[in-house]
Design a protein around this motif. Structure first.
Motif, PDB file in Angstrom:
ATOM      1  N   GLY A   5      -8.412   8.597  18.589  1.00 21.82           N
ATOM      2  CA  GLY A   5      -8.709   9.933  19.106  1.00 21.82           C
ATOM      3  C   GLY A   5      -7.541  10.443  19.934  1.00 21.82           C
ATOM      4  N   ASN A   6      -6.952  11.543  19.476  1.00 21.40           N
ATOM      5  CA  ASN A   6      -5.845  12.170  20.215  1.00 21.40           C
ATOM      6  C   ASN A   6      -6.426  13.307  21.052  1.00 21.40           C
ATOM      7  OD1 ASN A   6      -3.530  13.395  21.120  1.00 21.40           O
ATOM      8  ND2 ASN A   6      -3.050  14.375  19.161  1.00 21.40           N
ATOM      9  N   TRP A   7      -6.438  13.097  22.358  1.00 23.39           N
ATOM     10  CA  TRP A   7      -7.065  14.086  23.238  1.00 23.39           C
ATOM     11  C   TRP A   7      -6.147  15.269  23.543  1.00 23.39           C
ATOM     12  CZ3 TRP A   7      -9.895  10.933  27.657  1.00 23.39           C
ATOM     13  CH2 TRP A   7     -10.845  10.096  27.060  1.00 23.39           C
ATOM     14  N   LYS A   8      -4.884  15.175  23.175  1.00 28.51           N
ATOM     15  CA  LYS A   8      -3.917  16.236  23.481  1.00 28.51           C
ATOM     16  C   LYS A   8      -3.963  16.546  24.987  1.00 28.51           C
ATOM     17  CE  LYS A   8      -4.856  17.969  18.892  1.00 28.51           C
ATOM     18  NZ  LYS A   8      -4.258  18.796  17.872  1.00 28.51           N
ATOM     19  N   MET A   9      -3.824  17.820  25.382  1.00 28.27           N
ATOM     20  CA  MET A   9      -3.863  18.137  26.815  1.00 28.27           C
ATOM     21  C   MET A   9      -5.276  18.581  27.203  1.00 28.27           C
ATOM     22  SD  MET A   9      -1.154  20.381  29.047  1.00 28.27           S
ATOM     23  CE  MET A   9      -1.934  21.980  28.891  1.00 28.27           C
ATOM     24  N   ALA A  89       5.824  11.241  17.877  1.00 34.08           N
ATOM     25  CA  ALA A  89       6.219  12.335  16.979  1.00 34.08           C
ATOM     26  C   ALA A  89       5.037  13.067  16.362  1.00 34.08           C
ATOM     27  CB  ALA A  89       7.152  11.822  15.884  1.00 34.08           C
ATOM     28  N   HIS A  90       3.992  13.273  17.142  1.00 32.22           N
ATOM     29  CA  HIS A  90       2.915  14.162  16.689  1.00 32.22           C
ATOM     30  C   HIS A  90       3.545  15.504  16.303  1.00 32.22           C
ATOM     31  CE1 HIS A  90      -0.546  16.835  16.860  1.00 32.22           C
ATOM     32  NE2 HIS A  90      -1.280  15.765  16.636  1.00 32.22           N
ATOM     33  N   SER A  91       2.968  16.200  15.351  1.00 36.23           N
ATOM     34  CA  SER A  91       3.605  17.444  14.879  1.00 36.23           C
ATOM     35  C   SER A  91       3.719  18.477  15.998  1.00 36.23           C
ATOM     36  CB  SER A  91       2.845  18.035  13.697  1.00 36.23           C
ATOM     37  OG  SER A  91       1.616  18.542  14.119  1.00 36.23           O
ATOM     38  N   TYR A 161      -0.513  10.153   8.508  1.00 35.28           N
ATOM     39  CA  TYR A 161      -0.134  11.288   7.665  1.00 35.28           C
ATOM     40  C   TYR A 161      -0.948  12.493   8.119  1.00 35.28           C
ATOM     41  CZ  TYR A 161      -0.100  14.609   3.868  1.00 35.28           C
ATOM     42  OH  TYR A 161      -0.006  15.788   3.155  1.00 35.28           O
ATOM     43  N   GLU A 162      -0.252  13.452   8.730  1.00 39.30           N
ATOM     44  CA  GLU A 162      -0.929  14.642   9.251  1.00 39.30           C
ATOM     45  C   GLU A 162      -0.252  15.892   8.700  1.00 39.30           C
ATOM     46  OE1 GLU A 162      -3.209  13.693  13.074  1.00 39.30           O
ATOM     47  OE2 GLU A 162      -1.185  14.223  13.664  1.00 39.30           O
ATOM     48  N   PRO A 163      -0.777  16.429   7.584  1.00 43.51           N
ATOM     49  CA  PRO A 163      -0.204  17.688   7.102  1.00 43.51           C
ATOM     50  C   PRO A 163      -0.341  18.747   8.191  1.00 43.51           C
ATOM     51  CG  PRO A 163      -2.219  17.094   5.872  1.00 43.51           C
ATOM     52  CD  PRO A 163      -1.944  15.977   6.817  1.00 43.51           C
ATOM     53  N   ILE A 167      -3.811  20.563  10.862  1.00 44.89           N
ATOM     54  CA  ILE A 167      -4.078  20.128  12.244  1.00 44.89           C
ATOM     55  C   ILE A 167      -4.656  21.277  13.060  1.00 44.89           C
ATOM     56  CG2 ILE A 167      -3.042  19.253  14.369  1.00 44.89           C
ATOM     57  CD1 ILE A 167      -1.056  17.769  12.654  1.00 44.89           C
ATOM     58  N   GLY A 168      -5.876  21.076  13.528  1.00 43.54           N
ATOM     59  CA  GLY A 168      -6.522  22.065  14.387  1.00 43.54           C
ATOM     60  C   GLY A 168      -6.885  23.351  13.665  1.00 43.54           C
ATOM     61  N   THR A 169      -6.842  23.355  12.348  1.00 48.17           N
ATOM     62  CA  THR A 169      -7.074  24.590  11.581  1.00 48.17           C
ATOM     63  C   THR A 169      -8.440  24.623  10.913  1.00 48.17           C
ATOM     64  OG1 THR A 169      -6.130  23.583   9.596  1.00 48.17           O
ATOM     65  CG2 THR A 169      -4.613  24.813  11.023  1.00 48.17           C
ATOM     66  N   GLY A 197      -5.955  15.538  10.438  1.00 44.42           N
ATOM     67  CA  GLY A 197      -5.954  16.964  10.112  1.00 44.42           C
ATOM     68  C   GLY A 197      -7.373  17.417   9.890  1.00 44.42           C
ATOM     69  N   SER A 198      -8.001  17.897  10.997  1.00 47.38           N
ATOM     70  CA  SER A 198      -9.366  18.430  10.925  1.00 47.38           C
ATOM     71  C   SER A 198     -10.372  17.427  10.367  1.00 47.38           C
ATOM     72  CB  SER A 198      -9.386  19.737  10.135  1.00 47.38           C
ATOM     73  OG  SER A 198      -8.588  20.712  10.785  1.00 47.38           O
ATOM     74  N   VAL A 199     -10.230  16.150  10.747  1.00 48.15           N
ATOM     75  CA  VAL A 199     -11.260  15.174  10.387  1.00 48.15           C
ATOM     76  C   VAL A 199     -12.494  15.437  11.257  1.00 48.15           C
ATOM     77  CG1 VAL A 199     -11.897  12.732  10.319  1.00 48.15           C
ATOM     78  CG2 VAL A 199      -9.579  13.429   9.686  1.00 48.15           C
ATOM     79  N   VAL A 218      -7.775  11.561  14.923  1.00 46.84           N
ATOM     80  CA  VAL A 218      -8.719  12.668  15.095  1.00 46.84           C
ATOM     81  C   VAL A 218      -8.381  13.437  16.369  1.00 46.84           C
ATOM     82  CG1 VAL A 218     -11.167  13.253  15.259  1.00 46.84           C
ATOM     83  CG2 VAL A 218     -10.475  11.143  14.088  1.00 46.84           C
ATOM     84  N   GLY A 219      -8.217  14.745  16.249  1.00 45.13           N
ATOM     85  CA  GLY A 219      -7.946  15.568  17.420  1.00 45.13           C
ATOM     86  C   GLY A 219      -9.233  16.148  17.980  1.00 45.13           C
ATOM     87  N   GLY A 220      -9.534  17.384  17.599  1.00 46.28           N
ATOM     88  CA  GLY A 220     -10.674  18.111  18.172  1.00 46.28           C
ATOM     89  C   GLY A 220     -11.974  17.331  18.191  1.00 46.28           C
ATOM     90  N   ALA A 221     -12.284  16.667  17.089  1.00 45.36           N
ATOM     91  CA  ALA A 221     -13.580  15.980  17.007  1.00 45.36           C
ATOM     92  C   ALA A 221     -13.619  14.686  17.817  1.00 45.36           C
ATOM     93  CB  ALA A 221     -13.930  15.696  15.542  1.00 45.36           C
TER      94      ALA A 221
HETATM   95  C1  PEP Z   1      -4.347  15.669  15.825  1.00 46.95           C
HETATM   96  O1  PEP Z   1      -4.240  16.155  16.927  1.00 46.95           O
HETATM   97  O2  PEP Z   1      -3.657  14.673  15.523  1.00 46.95           O
HETATM   98  C2  PEP Z   1      -5.296  16.248  14.880  1.00 46.95           C
HETATM   99  C3  PEP Z   1      -5.341  15.751  13.669  1.00 46.95           C
HETATM  100  O3  PEP Z   1      -6.054  17.301  15.327  1.00 46.95           O
HETATM  101  P1  PEP Z   1      -7.372  17.898  14.607  1.00 46.95           P
HETATM  102  O4  PEP Z   1      -8.239  16.724  14.211  1.00 46.95           O
HETATM  103  O5  PEP Z   1      -8.005  18.754  15.640  1.00 46.95           O
HETATM  104  O6  PEP Z   1      -6.906  18.643  13.403  1.00 46.95           O
END
Ligand code: PEP
Length: 238
Positions: A5-9, A89-91, A161-163, A167-169, A197-199, A218-221
């Motif tokens: 889980g990538n919590w970002k900021m 190196a997150h996008s 692999y994160e197209p 991501i976040g879309t 990517g939006s998992v 996983v970002g948002g979720a």
């Molecule tokens: C991410 O931050 O690496 C990511 C994949 O975000 P999200 O799941 O929100 O697309």
């Protein structure tokens, strides 16, 4: 299977305490789970998740041991806190903070030499996919990593692999697109490959069911406990 889980900021220290206290008591099954809180929350996450199977990673790491690098932290600083790995190196780092293939490789090498595990992120932009450059971009990004990684450290490296367009879309790669990209990456570097990517809970099972998909970033979720746990359960069942 690895779910990170990538919590970002997102999440202050007190929000981290609340989340990790609940995560600590959750049933995770036989799945490797990682959380990547902001730097200010790492200490709290480590303290709360000590003795569980959940590992705490940082969201980046500098390649040096110490030095005049304002705003950066080293592998040694993270290790002393009990942090066992880092994203690299997150996008968002590549797009917004001038991360390049070269600095990504330096960070990966420094982190592995410093004893950390690493999830290194690669992925093409929408324009690159549309112009048929996906394979070229992935080859370039992965070969930059392969050039610096010591064989003895491969067991602590995973690639995500994160197209970028996913991501976040709310758009995901199809399971077939993910599988194809993962197969390419695995052919270049023999490490686990996570999809990011939006998992979400409703698409995780299908993506994780693909042969070359070894987990998810996983970002948002990952910010809501229920959705994060549902994705962990989907991984357990895959
Ligand atoms: C991410 O931050 O690496 C990511 C994949 O975000 P999200 O799941 O929100 O697309």
């Amino acid at each position: 299977m690895l779910i990170a889980g990538n919590w970002k900021m997102y999440k202050t220290a007190s929000e981290t305490v609340e989340f990790c206290a609940a995560l600590r008591d959750a049933e995770l099954g036989d799945v490797d789970v990682v959380v990547c809180p902001p730097y200010t929350s790492l200490h709290h996450a480590v303290a709360l998740l000590a003795g569980t199977s959940v590992a705490v990673f940082a969201q980046s790491v500098h390649w040096g041991f110490d030095g005049a690098f304002t705003g950066e932290v080293s592998a040694a600083m993270l290790s002393e806190l009990g942090v066992t790995g880092a994203l690299v190196a997150h996008s968002e780092r590549r797009q917004l903070f001038a991360e390049t293939d070269e600095t990504a490789a330096m960070r990966v090498e420094g982190a592995l030499d410093g004893g950390l595990s690493v999830i290194a992120c690669v992925g093409e932009t929408e324009a690159e996919r549309e112009s048929g450059e996906t394979e070229t971009v992935l080859r370039r990004q992965v070969e930059a990593l392969r050039a610096v990684v010591d064989e003895d450290h491969l067991d602590r490296l995973a690639v995500a692999y994160e197209p970028v367009w996913a991501i976040g879309t709310g758009r995901t790669a199809t399971p077939e697109q993910a599988d194809e990209a993962h197969a390419l990456i695995k052919g270049l570097l023999d490490v686990p490959v996570l999809y990011g990517g939006s998992v979400k809970p409703d698409n995780a099972g299908e993506l994780l069911g693909k042969q070359n998909v070894d987990g998810a970033l996983v970002g948002g979720a990952s910010l809501e406990l229920d959705s994060f746990l549902e994705i962990c359960r989907a991984a357990f069942l895959s």
